[in-house]
Design a protein around this motif. Sequence first.
Motif, mmCIF file in Angstrom:
data_model
loop_
_atom_site.group_PDB
_atom_site.id
_atom_site.type_symbol
_atom_site.label_atom_id
_atom_site.label_comp_id
_atom_site.label_asym_id
_atom_site.label_seq_id
_atom_site.Cartn_x
_atom_site.Cartn_y
_atom_site.Cartn_z
ATOM 1 N N THR A 1 -12.115 -22.979 -30.209
ATOM 2 C CA THR A 1 -12.690 -23.458 -28.956
ATOM 3 C C THR A 1 -14.000 -24.199 -29.208
ATOM 4 N N PHE B 1 -9.226 -19.773 -19.272
ATOM 5 C CA PHE B 1 -9.514 -18.731 -20.257
ATOM 6 C C PHE B 1 -9.389 -17.396 -19.530
ATOM 7 N N TYR C 1 -7.666 -11.552 -24.832
ATOM 8 C CA TYR C 1 -8.307 -12.833 -24.557
ATOM 9 C C TYR C 1 -7.203 -13.879 -24.736
ATOM 10 N N GLY D 1 -16.812 -16.677 -28.701
ATOM 11 C CA GLY D 1 -16.132 -17.963 -28.735
ATOM 12 C C GLY D 1 -16.881 -19.059 -29.456
ATOM 13 N N ALA E 1 -17.252 -18.038 -24.404
ATOM 14 C CA ALA E 1 -16.393 -17.014 -23.819
ATOM 15 C C ALA E 1 -17.186 -16.025 -22.987
#
Length: 398
Positions: free
Chosen positions: A45, A173, A188, A281, A396
Motif C-alpha cells: 500500500t 480497506f 485486514y 500499512g 491503515a
Amino acid sequence: MRIVCVGGGPAGLYLSLLLKLGDPASEVVVLERNKEGVTHGWGVTMERGFLARLAELDAESAEEIEWRSIRWYDQAVSFAGGREANPENGEAHAVSRQRCLDILATRARQVGVRIRYEHDVRDKAGLPAADLIVAADGVNSQLRAGQREFGTTVTEGRNKHICLGTGKLFDSFNFFFEPTEAGWIWAYAYQHEPRASTFIVECEPQTWSGLGFDSCSPTRALGRLEEIFSEHLLGHRLWSEFAGGEDARWRNFLTVSNRRWHHGNVVLVGDSAHTAHFSAGLGSTLAIGDAIALAAQLRRVGDRAAGDGAAGLTAVLAAYQRQRQAELRRHLAEAQRSAAWFENVPRHAELPPRQFATALHARSAPLPSALSPRLSGQLHDVRKLLGIAGEPRSLAGR
C-alpha cells in the motif's frame, strides 16, 4: 562507485534505480536470493502523496505503479454486527507486490542495473569487490546478522498473523472482527489487483492455539478461516500459496531496530534497518523512503566522499542514518502503538460498534492510547465535533 545491493525487494530495487540514474558511470549490481518472479506477499500500500513523490524522482516507474494499482478512499470496521465506514481516509493505492517488483526491476535494467536472481548471500565473503554494500535483505538480514557492530535488537510480538490472498474483491480497506469460542480473531482486507485481494488474519496466541491452528498446517487452517469470515468472503476461497509454491505461515511480527545503520562500507536499508508493524500499512513506504534518502546523501556529497576515501563514505552514511532516524521517529512510534492496540483487542471489545471503530482509528495517537477504551472513544468524538484536527496517522490507521 561500485555498489552491490543485497536484496531485490522494493527498497533494494528502487535504490539501485536511483543510484544508476544519479550516476550512470557507477556499477550497480542487485543480488536476490529468490528466483525471478517469486515473492512472499500479496499487496503493498502507498498513499497518493507518496506516489507523487516517486513521480518526481522517476516518472516512468511511478506512472506504471499508479496505473497498475487499485485505489480506495474509505476504511470500514465490521464489528459486533455493525459496520462503521470512515470516509476521511483520503486516496490510497494498493498494488501487487510482485507487480511492483517487476516494474522496478524492468526499469532498473533499462538504466543499466544488473540483477542476479537465485544468488544467496550469507556474508561479505561471498560478495564481489565493492565501494558500498547495501544490506536490503530484510528482517532476517544475513549481512546484518554477521556483524555485531550494528547493535541489533529484535523483539517478537505477542500476536499470531498470517498473510493470505483471496478472489473476493473489496472496494475499501476493511477490518473484520469475529468472535469465536477461543476468542477474537480479525482480518485486514483490501484489493491489490483486478482479480485479487490481500487478507491478513491476526489473533492472540491463546485464540490461535484454541482454534487448533498450532497443530495443523496453514493449508488445513484455511477451511476454518473461511468459515469464520464467511460473512465477508461471500463464498470466495482463501489462498495460502505464494508464487513459487511456498505456503504462507503463521508468524509473530518482529520489530527490528539497530543502534548503528552502517559499519565499514555496509549500510542497512528497509527491514534490515527497522520494521513497522503491518497494521500501520507503512512497510514498503518507509523502506523506499530509506532508498530515497541514501541515494540523495550519496549524490549530495558523492564527489567529496570519493576524494576523502573511507572517511568520506563514513560521513555520508552517518548523515543518512541521522536523517532517517529523525524522519522515522514518529512513524515507528505510531506503529508501536498500533501493534499494542491490536494486542489488546479484548480490552476494547465491550464497546459498541461506533465507539470501537473510533478507538481503532485513533489507536496511533499518543493520548488515546494512554486512556481507557471508552474515554478514548469519547475524546475522539469530542475532537471531531469541535473540528479539531488529530495527529497525522498511518495509512491503515485512519
